[in-house]
Structure formats: C-alpha cells, structure tokens
Design an enzyme around this catalytic site. Structure first.
Site, PDB file in Angstrom:
ATOM      1  N   TYR A 120       1.210  -1.294  -0.035  1.00  0.00           N
ATOM      2  CA  TYR A 120       0.162   0.055  -0.360  1.00  0.00           C
ATOM      3  C   TYR A 120       0.845   1.385  -0.096  1.00  0.00           C
ATOM      4  O   TYR A 120       2.007   0.605  -0.277  1.00  0.00           O
ATOM      5  CB  TYR A 120      -0.944  -0.116   1.326  1.00  0.00           C
ATOM      6  CG  TYR A 120      -2.036   0.886   1.206  1.00  0.00           C
ATOM      7  CD1 TYR A 120      -3.102   1.042   0.219  1.00  0.00           C
ATOM      8  CD2 TYR A 120      -2.169   1.700   2.146  1.00  0.00           C
ATOM      9  CE1 TYR A 120      -3.983   1.640   0.712  1.00  0.00           C
ATOM     10  CE2 TYR A 120      -3.381   2.813   2.684  1.00  0.00           C
ATOM     11  CZ  TYR A 120      -4.305   2.011   1.318  1.00  0.00           C
ATOM     12  OH  TYR A 120      -5.404   3.489   0.962  1.00  0.00           O
ATOM     13  N   ARG A 173      -5.748  10.438 -11.392  1.00  0.00           N
ATOM     14  CA  ARG A 173      -5.132  10.926 -10.038  1.00  0.00           C
ATOM     15  C   ARG A 173      -4.569  10.155  -9.039  1.00  0.00           C
ATOM     16  O   ARG A 173      -5.090   9.447  -8.450  1.00  0.00           O
ATOM     17  CB  ARG A 173      -6.085  11.944  -9.628  1.00  0.00           C
ATOM     18  CG  ARG A 173      -5.540  13.139  -8.754  1.00  0.00           C
ATOM     19  CD  ARG A 173      -6.055  12.835  -7.386  1.00  0.00           C
ATOM     20  NE  ARG A 173      -5.739  11.567  -6.506  1.00  0.00           N
ATOM     21  CZ  ARG A 173      -6.777  11.541  -5.608  1.00  0.00           C
ATOM     22  NH1 ARG A 173      -7.072  11.819  -5.544  1.00  0.00           N
ATOM     23  NH2 ARG A 173      -6.106  10.733  -5.093  1.00  0.00           N
ATOM     24  N   LYS A 191      -5.783  -1.670  -2.852  1.00  0.00           N
ATOM     25  CA  LYS A 191      -6.887  -1.842  -1.993  1.00  0.00           C
ATOM     26  C   LYS A 191      -8.100  -3.009  -1.935  1.00  0.00           C
ATOM     27  O   LYS A 191      -8.017  -3.122  -0.399  1.00  0.00           O
ATOM     28  CB  LYS A 191      -7.701  -0.177  -2.844  1.00  0.00           C
ATOM     29  CG  LYS A 191      -7.151   0.637  -2.887  1.00  0.00           C
ATOM     30  CD  LYS A 191      -7.688   1.620  -1.129  1.00  0.00           C
ATOM     31  CE  LYS A 191      -6.551   3.341  -1.531  1.00  0.00           C
ATOM     32  NZ  LYS A 191      -7.126   3.526  -0.090  1.00  0.00           N
ATOM     33  N   GLU A 263     -11.794   4.746  -7.099  1.00  0.00           N
ATOM     34  CA  GLU A 263     -10.780   5.319  -6.047  1.00  0.00           C
ATOM     35  C   GLU A 263      -9.854   6.085  -7.070  1.00  0.00           C
ATOM     36  O   GLU A 263      -9.318   5.782  -8.601  1.00  0.00           O
ATOM     37  CB  GLU A 263      -9.790   3.653  -6.329  1.00  0.00           C
ATOM     38  CG  GLU A 263      -8.670   4.283  -4.906  1.00  0.00           C
ATOM     39  CD  GLU A 263      -8.716   4.229  -3.580  1.00  0.00           C
ATOM     40  OE1 GLU A 263     -10.042   3.817  -3.119  1.00  0.00           O
ATOM     41  OE2 GLU A 263      -8.764   5.473  -3.137  1.00  0.00           O
ATOM     42  N   ASP A 264      -9.125   6.912  -7.100  1.00  0.00           N
ATOM     43  CA  ASP A 264      -8.336   7.597  -7.694  1.00  0.00           C
ATOM     44  C   ASP A 264      -8.650   8.026  -9.002  1.00  0.00           C
ATOM     45  O   ASP A 264      -8.007   8.293 -10.318  1.00  0.00           O
ATOM     46  CB  ASP A 264      -6.560   6.919  -7.667  1.00  0.00           C
ATOM     47  CG  ASP A 264      -6.095   7.221  -6.030  1.00  0.00           C
ATOM     48  OD1 ASP A 264      -6.708   7.595  -5.137  1.00  0.00           O
ATOM     49  OD2 ASP A 264      -4.869   6.386  -5.968  1.00  0.00           O
ATOM     50  N   ASP A 286     -13.480   6.320  -2.572  1.00  0.00           N
ATOM     51  CA  ASP A 286     -13.237   6.372  -1.188  1.00  0.00           C
ATOM     52  C   ASP A 286     -11.656   7.396  -0.957  1.00  0.00           C
ATOM     53  O   ASP A 286     -12.083   8.403   0.259  1.00  0.00           O
ATOM     54  CB  ASP A 286     -12.032   5.575  -1.206  1.00  0.00           C
ATOM     55  CG  ASP A 286     -10.532   5.162   0.002  1.00  0.00           C
ATOM     56  OD1 ASP A 286     -11.361   4.659   0.388  1.00  0.00           O
ATOM     57  OD2 ASP A 286      -9.891   4.545  -0.808  1.00  0.00           O
ATOM     58  N   ASP A 287     -12.113   8.482  -1.656  1.00  0.00           N
ATOM     59  CA  ASP A 287     -10.748  10.006  -1.717  1.00  0.00           C
ATOM     60  C   ASP A 287     -11.358  10.716  -1.483  1.00  0.00           C
ATOM     61  O   ASP A 287     -11.483  12.011  -0.369  1.00  0.00           O
ATOM     62  CB  ASP A 287     -10.290   9.733  -3.103  1.00  0.00           C
ATOM     63  CG  ASP A 287      -9.524   8.825  -4.210  1.00  0.00           C
ATOM     64  OD1 ASP A 287      -8.533   8.320  -2.563  1.00  0.00           O
ATOM     65  OD2 ASP A 287      -9.536   8.625  -4.294  1.00  0.00           O
ATOM     66  N   ASN A 428      -0.455  11.888  -0.346  1.00  0.00           N
ATOM     67  CA  ASN A 428       0.060  10.992  -0.350  1.00  0.00           C
ATOM     68  C   ASN A 428       0.988  10.625  -1.517  1.00  0.00           C
ATOM     69  O   ASN A 428       0.854  10.997  -2.779  1.00  0.00           O
ATOM     70  CB  ASN A 428      -0.557   8.873  -0.258  1.00  0.00           C
ATOM     71  CG  ASN A 428      -1.057   9.057   0.948  1.00  0.00           C
ATOM     72  OD1 ASN A 428      -0.592   9.661   2.072  1.00  0.00           O
ATOM     73  ND2 ASN A 428      -2.960   9.310   0.507  1.00  0.00           N
TER      74      ASN A 428
HETATM   75  O1  LIG Z   1      -3.607   5.449  -1.375  1.00  0.00           O
HETATM   76  C1  LIG Z   1      -3.902   5.818  -0.228  1.00  0.00           C
HETATM   77  O2  LIG Z   1      -2.809   5.830   0.627  1.00  0.00           O
HETATM   78  C2  LIG Z   1      -4.794   6.884   0.225  1.00  0.00           C
HETATM   79  C3  LIG Z   1      -5.912   6.792  -1.129  1.00  0.00           C
HETATM   80  O3  LIG Z   1      -7.119   6.956  -1.022  1.00  0.00           O
HETATM   81  C4  LIG Z   1      -4.702   8.368  -1.835  1.00  0.00           C
HETATM   82  O4  LIG Z   1      -3.797   9.191  -1.067  1.00  0.00           O
HETATM   83  O5  LIG Z   1      -5.847   8.328  -3.109  1.00  0.00           O
HETATM   84 MG   LIG Z   2      -7.222   6.994  -3.180  1.00  0.00          MG
END
Ligand SMILES: O=C([O-])CC(=O)C(=O)O
Ligand SMILES: [Mg+2]
Length: 572
Positions: A120, A173, A191, A263-264, A286-287, A428
């Site tokens: 991760y 992203r 994830k 996600e992202d 999630d974000d 991150n």
């Molecule tokens: O993945 C991770 O550590 C947290 C997150 O969702 C991101 O930074 O987009």
């Molecule tokens: Mg994310």
C-alpha cells in the site's frame, strides 16, 4: 448476488429460452497434481499432508518435508526482510499472491504494520509508476476504449461470479502522483488486498478494475514498456458513455448489491460520477468519503487531547479537491447534527486554500462547483501562510497532493497561537506529504497533534518519543465495505460514514492517547473493522437500506463470523 433459486434469476443468460445471447463456456473442475500446485487459491506449498499428497496425486511433485503455514510465514518474512529496496518487497509480495493466496493474506494479517507500507502507500505508488517495467502477470480486469460496446462480455471473462466489492480507477489521479493511466491498476489491486486482509471480505468476491481511456502523461506515452492505450485521454461524451456502459454492465452482471468503490479519479470526474451514480448504484468514493470518514474519526479522537467540541474549532485546509472538500463536508455535517446549527453556519468555521489562495466570496463565480460552499466573506489572500496568520485555525489539514507545503513558518505560526495545534498532512505517498512527522514535532516544540496519510516512523524530540498516527482511509473502507456487504445495503448514505467515524474514534483508548496517538494501531485492525462494520450495518438497517433480513441481533459477532480467515483448509 443471490444464486438462482428455482432457476428464475439467470444473470449469465445460460439457461433462458431464447438463444441470441452469447455465453462464456466456463467449466470448473477439481484441481489435483501439478495443476493444484499452480492454483494460487488452493496451493499450500509444503503444507500438504501425507494423506493429501496421496489423494491429490502430489507424490513426487513435492520434496518430502512438511512445512506448516507458520513455518512458511517465518521463512517468507525472513526473505522479505533481506530486501532493502521497497519495490523488491512489493514484487515479492505480488509473486506470493500469485503463487499462494492464503499465505499472502496470512502474512499481511499477521504483519500488518510492517507490510502495509509495502503493498500500500508509499510503495504501491512507486509500483504504479514502474508498473510496465515490473509487469509479470495481469491482475484485475482491464476495460479500455477498445471494449466499447462489449463491456458486459469483458465482465463475463472474469472467472468469479459472486462479486461483492469492485474497486475501480481510471488512473487519472493516482495518490498525489497524478495521471498514471492504465498503470493505476496497482491501486485497486492494493485496496482490495486490504479489503480482504483488514476487512475480511473473501478474495474471490473482490474485483479490481482499471478503465483505460488513455493518459495525458507524456512520459508514459513515450515509454516503450507502457501497458495501456497510447493515446491522450478521452473526455466529455466519449468518457461518460464508456463509464455509463460500465456502470450498467456491472449492475446487469452482478446485481444491486455489489459495492463499487471509485478510487483515484481526477476531481473533475470524481464528484460528478459520485453524484450521478449514488442515485442508482451502491457507490462509494474512497478519496472523498473514505478519507473524510477517517479524518473525522481522527478529529473526534483529537478533541479528547486538545479539548472543546467540533464546533469550538476553526479549520483550515490546504487543498480543495476530493479529500479537502469531502472532509470539510463531513465535519460540517457532524457539527450540525450535534449542535442543531444550520449546515451553512457550520461551514463558516471551515476555510480552504487552493492553488490560487484562500477561497473567498469574491472568487465564487470562477470556482468549480464543489468549492463554492466554502467561499466565505474575507479579503483575498494569496498564500497559506497569510491565511494561517489571518484565520488563526486550530486545525490545519493538508490535502493538496503537493509535498513540503507546510513550511517552518506555517507550523511555527500554528504553534504560536495554539497550545496544541492539530496538524494533518494527508497527501500520499510520503514524498508528497505536506510535512514530515519530524518537522511537525520539531517546529511545534513537540506540541503538535500530528497525523499523516502515509506512514512515518516515531520521532524522538528532546528525549521524548512521539508516535505519529496514520490518517489513511485504510482504517475505514475495509470495515465500511464489510458493513455494507453483510447488511446487504443497496445504497450508501452519509450517516453511514458518520457511523464509521464514530466507531473508529471509539477504538482509541487512554493508552493510545498517552502515546500521543489519535488512531489505534493497525495491529488490531480486523477487530476494529468488525466494529466499524457493525455500526455501518446498524445504520443501514435503521435507514431501511439493508436487504439482509432479519437483522442479526449481535452485529459485531455477525461481522466477525463473516470474515475471511487465511488458514489453510484441509482437502479430502
Ligand atoms: O491510497 C491511499 O493511501 C489513500 C488514498 O486513497 C489516496 O491517497 O488517494
Ligand atoms: Mg485514493
């Protein structure tokens, strides 16, 4: 999805009277011999008993020794620790997942603090950047512009049918690293491995998906090892049509109760996709929502250290994208529930700075829609430092994706008017964190209540050890998803996010506070996830969104009993 009792439900179209629908001729057989050893779901390495070796045609295919799962775990951990380069550890873990799934999860569960930074953030970020070069075998499902009109067929190529959680990205992203195109696949894969290890969702029920609509990353477009479509990103109608086809196909194939975690995605799509599909699908971003829920939990816990209620504090964000506005929204929501102050009044306690400076009324016309609620009355200010000095926040939160933006001046200013400044640098991976743990503690003379998105080691400052918390959505999404799955929820509601935050904050004990922690350690995360799941499920039942009836009396026990465990099974 429910199995076809009585043959009525036939999502795969294999049994219906009309024959126009094409079907995938999947066949399943009992694995034995050589095939069994190469099936990651059933392989047990040297842990096959004598009887199993006889019954499954394994004699001679394995050396004579027997090695228990514990011994195998010890060996692999020892081997992993020999690697000094994080990416080597990542590759070794991915190889293990491909070879022996249960051992992979046993390692991850038993050594969660040590291995989280490997599978991760931060290492998964580097892995995505280099995904083309380290690529060995495909993981997850790839859906590209080439598959337009055929997405349902693509889904049917996936060997599992009862999917409970999908994590999907379009790679635009990835963490704070930007557009990594198709190589973002590392993120849904990572994830979902946490969904299993931390939340107990069965691996076979998890489906990682990357939607490839091109990339605007020049480096990747010119990289001979790039694994995605070599074209610039599709946008507008072309993009939305593909997403619409995807969302429809998912529901058609897996039914209503599959959780789709976005996600992202980039800001310009994330908010709109969430708003659009939360009406018709079980979706969770999630974000926006996961990050909001974990940060709210951290703040609720931090209040026990710094005093006051949520409404007594003033919040300043650097970064007004998914995380920043998502967190701000959830803080305002929780504040209004506990004070009966209208939400607009609550919002006035929260200020955001974006790349153009403080978000203020005079900028409102030109702001993207998700920033507008945060445009308050104030003179325009260009820099974060000016904003800190003028607003005098008690809580400073970085969600900008840009590293090293909480400078010495900024932290010193926070420490000059706060006895215990709350400072979260959430971007991150580690290289994009707004400041390091060491900087936060040193520049505040050890007074900061600090947490970060990616992990930092404990810091010693003037003889005292400070343990920074990791405010990462990994605390929330596995338990949240488990709660959704076990209750059979058909929609996500904001109150379920608040329930998750409160459940997490409740897990922080006096002992943790004593060490300066506002999050419980990850070591105990499965127990924590069960409690989060129970509260989320309880809320889903209360809201009438749960379809698994009757409601189990003890939801914590029920959640625990549903969780996947990685111990090897005996074969007959
Ligand atoms: O993945 C991770 O550590 C947290 C997150 O969702 C991101 O930074 O987009
Ligand atoms: Mg994310």
């Amino acid at each position: 999805m429910e199995m076809a009792g009585g043959g009525v439900e036939d999502a795969y179209g294999e049994d219906r009277a009309t024959e126009e629908q094409l079907v995938t001729p999947w066949s399943f057989s009992v694995a034995s011999g050589y095939t069994l050893l190469r099936d990651p779901r059933h392989n047990k390495g040297l842990a096959f008993s004598e009887a199993e070796r006889d019954a499954h045609y394994l004699r001679g295919l394995l050396p004579p020794a027997y090695a228990s799962q514990e011994l195998q775990e010890k060996k692999i951990m020892h081997n992993l620790r020999q690697y000094t380069v994080p990416l080597q550890r990542y590759i070794a873990m991915m190889d293990l997942q491909e070879r022996n799934e249960r051992l992979f999860y046993k390692l991850l569960i038993d050594n969660v603090e040590e291995l989280l930074p490997v599978v991760y953030t931060p290492t998964v970020g580097e892995a995505c950047q280099k995904y083309g070069s380290i690529y060995r075998r495909p993981q997850g499902l790839y859906i590209s512009l080439k598959d337009k009109g055929k997405i349902l067929e693509v889904l049917k190529n996936w060997p599992e049918r009862s999917i409970q959680v999908i994590v999907v990205t379009d790679g635009e992203r990835i963490l704070g690293l930007g557009d990594l195109g198709c190589q973002g696949m590392g993120i849904p894969v990572g994830k979902l491995s946490l969904y299993t290890a931390l939340g107990g969702v069965r691996p076979s029920a998890c489906l990682p998906i990357t939607i490839d609509v091109g990339t605007n990353n020049e480096t990747l477009l010119n990289d001979e090892f790039y694994i995605g479509l070599k074209q610039r990103r599709a946008t507008g109608e072309e993009y939305h049509e593909l997403l619409e086809e995807f969302m429809t196909a998912v529901k058609q194939n897996y039914g209503e109760k599959v959780l789709i975690q976005f996600e992202d995605f980039a800001n310009h799509n994330a908010f709109d996709l969430l708003a659009k599909y939360s009406k018709s699908h079980l979706v969770f971003n999630d974000d926006i929502q996961g990050t909001a829920s974990v940060v709210l939990a951290g703040l609720l816990a931090a209040l026990k250290v710094v005093g006051g209620t949520l409404a007594d504090h003033t919040y300043l964000f650097l970064g007004a994208g998914e995380a920043g506005t998502g967190i701000a929204d959830l803080i305002a929501l929780e504040m209004s529930k506990h004070t009966e102050m209208p939400i607009d009044e609550c919002r006035k306690k929260i200020w955001l700075v974006d790349s153009k400076g403080l978000i203020v009324e005079s900028r409102k016309e030109s702001l993207q829609h998700f920033k507008k609620p945060w445009a308050h009355d104030h003179e325009p200010l260009k820099t974060l430092l000016e904003a800190v000095e003028s607003i005098k926040p008690t809580v400073l939160i970085g969600t900008s994706g840009v590293g090293r933006t909480f400078t010495k001046e900024v932290i010193e200013a926070m420490a000059s008017f706060n006895e215990k400044p709350v400072i979260f640098s959430l971007s991150n991976p580690t290289s994009h964190s707004e400041c390091t743990a060491e900087e936060a503690y040193t520049w505040s003379q050890g007074r900061a209540v600090f947490a970060s998105g990616s992990p930092f080691d404990p810091v010693e400052y003037e003889g005292k050890v400070y343990v920074p918390g990791q405010s990462n959505n990994a605390y929330i999404f596995p338990g949240f998803g488990l709660g959704v799955v076990i209750s059979g929820a058909i929609r996500v509601h904001d109150d379920m996010l608040l329930a998750a935050s409160e459940a997490l904050a409740e897990q922080v004990t006096e002992e943790h506070f004593g060490k300066g922690l506002i999050f419980p350690p990850f070591t105990n995360i499965r127990g924590i996830s069960a409690r989060i799941a129970a509260k989320v499920a309880a809320k889903a039942y209360e809201l009438g969104l749960a379809s698994r009836l009757p409601r189990p009396d003890d939801l914590v026990k029920y959640a625990e009993s549903c969780m996947y465990t990685p111990a090897y099974r005996s074969y007959r």
